[in-house]
Design a protein around this motif. Structure first.
Motif, PDB file in Angstrom:
ATOM      1  N   GLY A 147      50.731  35.447  43.236  1.00  0.00           N
ATOM      2  CA  GLY A 147      49.616  35.952  44.026  1.00  0.00           C
ATOM      3  C   GLY A 147      49.156  34.964  45.077  1.00  0.00           C
ATOM      4  N   ARG A 148      47.852  34.980  45.344  1.00  0.00           N
ATOM      5  CA  ARG A 148      47.243  34.099  46.345  1.00  0.00           C
ATOM      6  C   ARG A 148      46.104  33.335  45.669  1.00  0.00           C
ATOM      7  NH1 ARG A 148      48.390  38.611  47.200  1.00  0.00           N
ATOM      8  NH2 ARG A 148      46.321  39.501  46.881  1.00  0.00           N
ATOM      9  N   MET A 149      46.450  32.211  45.066  1.00  0.00           N
ATOM     10  CA  MET A 149      45.462  31.412  44.366  1.00  0.00           C
ATOM     11  C   MET A 149      44.790  30.451  45.342  1.00  0.00           C
ATOM     12  SD  MET A 149      45.695  32.616  41.292  1.00  0.00           S
ATOM     13  CE  MET A 149      46.060  34.172  42.138  1.00  0.00           C
ATOM     14  N   VAL A 150      43.477  30.349  45.253  1.00  0.00           N
ATOM     15  CA  VAL A 150      42.686  29.467  46.118  1.00  0.00           C
ATOM     16  C   VAL A 150      42.061  28.407  45.229  1.00  0.00           C
ATOM     17  CG1 VAL A 150      40.830  29.311  47.796  1.00  0.00           C
ATOM     18  CG2 VAL A 150      42.226  31.393  47.683  1.00  0.00           C
ATOM     19  N   VAL A 151      42.598  27.181  45.296  1.00  0.00           N
ATOM     20  CA  VAL A 151      42.152  26.115  44.402  1.00  0.00           C
ATOM     21  C   VAL A 151      41.729  24.901  45.212  1.00  0.00           C
ATOM     22  CG1 VAL A 151      44.559  25.436  44.078  1.00  0.00           C
ATOM     23  CG2 VAL A 151      42.836  24.602  42.505  1.00  0.00           C
ATOM     24  N   THR A 152      40.585  24.344  44.838  1.00  0.00           N
ATOM     25  CA  THR A 152      40.056  23.126  45.451  1.00  0.00           C
ATOM     26  C   THR A 152      39.604  22.199  44.330  1.00  0.00           C
ATOM     27  OG1 THR A 152      37.761  23.885  45.533  1.00  0.00           O
ATOM     28  CG2 THR A 152      39.202  24.504  47.397  1.00  0.00           C
ATOM     29  N   PRO A 153      39.340  20.931  44.632  1.00  0.00           N
ATOM     30  CA  PRO A 153      38.860  20.023  43.580  1.00  0.00           C
ATOM     31  C   PRO A 153      37.579  20.514  42.906  1.00  0.00           C
ATOM     32  CG  PRO A 153      39.600  18.760  45.466  1.00  0.00           C
ATOM     33  CD  PRO A 153      39.639  20.201  45.891  1.00  0.00           C
ATOM     34  N   THR A 154      36.738  21.226  43.624  1.00  0.00           N
ATOM     35  CA  THR A 154      35.480  21.690  43.025  1.00  0.00           C
ATOM     36  C   THR A 154      35.645  22.957  42.198  1.00  0.00           C
ATOM     37  OG1 THR A 154      34.938  22.905  45.047  1.00  0.00           O
ATOM     38  CG2 THR A 154      34.084  20.665  44.849  1.00  0.00           C
TER      39      THR A 154
END
Length: 275
Positions: A147-154
């Protein structure tokens, strides 16, 4: 046994890319499985891929193409990445309970990775996510094409439960098909261990693997059940996504209905999972 007959059937030719750069023409047969959902006070969509027939069967095709948060279906790629990066040694590694009492009693204890996936222990997989880190997710997730995973440190320990990450039912099946064939860009060991953890039930000549999921956001509940059935030499991939019919409080019909609806459709409409 009640067998619901389809109210409408329509064959649509489609062009899909499955597991590689070569596009393969496939058909989509639309069926009406609404009575199965109604019996559990659910609304949603269902998608099945019969590999040998090179054909999809879809209930509510537009919704099958709609993206939703992956919820605990993300535990599948999360397990693969954890094993591949050595963030977890193997499926017997123990995750220690942090002492915080949660509403799901089975989470309030130490447990192995294998059990954590089986009881869908969110805190355990949040520990794993923090070990992996945003950088390694940003490296591995595009490779896995989940899919389209949106991951950031927060958002490192929540991006599959809240936020902008999305995956469709077609994308779920695409990913699972590559895992079943061991065609993902990770080691054979990581794929074999993960597939073993996904076994849910067996019968004469068949085995079913899968994973449920459930997101809860501001009173809006969304549920998944994805996986595949190997019966004889044939393989069938499935992806179900549901919500409570009246958007009310979640009941046992929602919790149990994800798997129940799927298994009823597989048995009564496709002759799978014979006892």
């Amino acid at each position: 046994m009640v067998c619901y007959r389809p109210l409408s059937q329509l064959l649509l030719p489609v062009l899909l890319v499955l597991g590689g750069p070569v596009a393969t023409a496939q058909r989509i047969l639309q069926r009406n499985f609404q009575p199965y959902f109604e019996a559990h006070e659910l609304r949603g969509s269902f998608l099945l891929l019969d590999v040998s027939a090179n054909q999809y069967t879809a209930y509510d095709l537009p919704r099958c193409r709609q993206g939703f948060l992956p919820a605990s279906t993300f535990k599948i790629p999360n397990t693969l990445i954890g094993l591949e990066t050595a963030a977890v040694r193997d499926t017997a590694e123990v995750f220690r309970w942090d002492g915080r009492v949660r509403s799901f009693a089975q989470w309030n204890q130490d447990m192995t990775l294998a059990r954590a996936l089986r009881v869908s222990c969110v805190p355990c997989y949040q520990q794993l996510a923090r070990r992996i880190g945003a950088g390694r997710y940003q490296h591995w997730l595009p490779k896995l094409r989940f899919g389209r995973m949106v991951v950031t440190p927060t958002t490192i320990d929540s991006f599959w439960l809240v936020g902008q990450s999305r995956i469709t039912q077609f994308e779920q099946i695409n990913f699972l098909r590559r895992l079943q064939r061991e065609q993902l860009p990770v080691s054979r060991r990581s794929q074999e261990l993960t597939k073993t953890l996904l076994v849910l039930s067996r019968g004469p000549g068949w085995v079913m693997r899968g994973k449920t999921g459930w997101t809860m956001q501001q009173g809006h509940d969304n549920g998944w059940f994805v996986g595949w059935v190997e019966q004889g030499r044939k393989i069938y991939f499935f992806a179900l996504n549901v919500e409570p019919k009246h958007a009310g409080p979640v009941t046992a019909k929602f919790v149990q209905g994800r798997r129940a609806v799927t298994e009823q459709i597989l048995r009564q409409e496709f002759g799978l999972l014979s006892q």
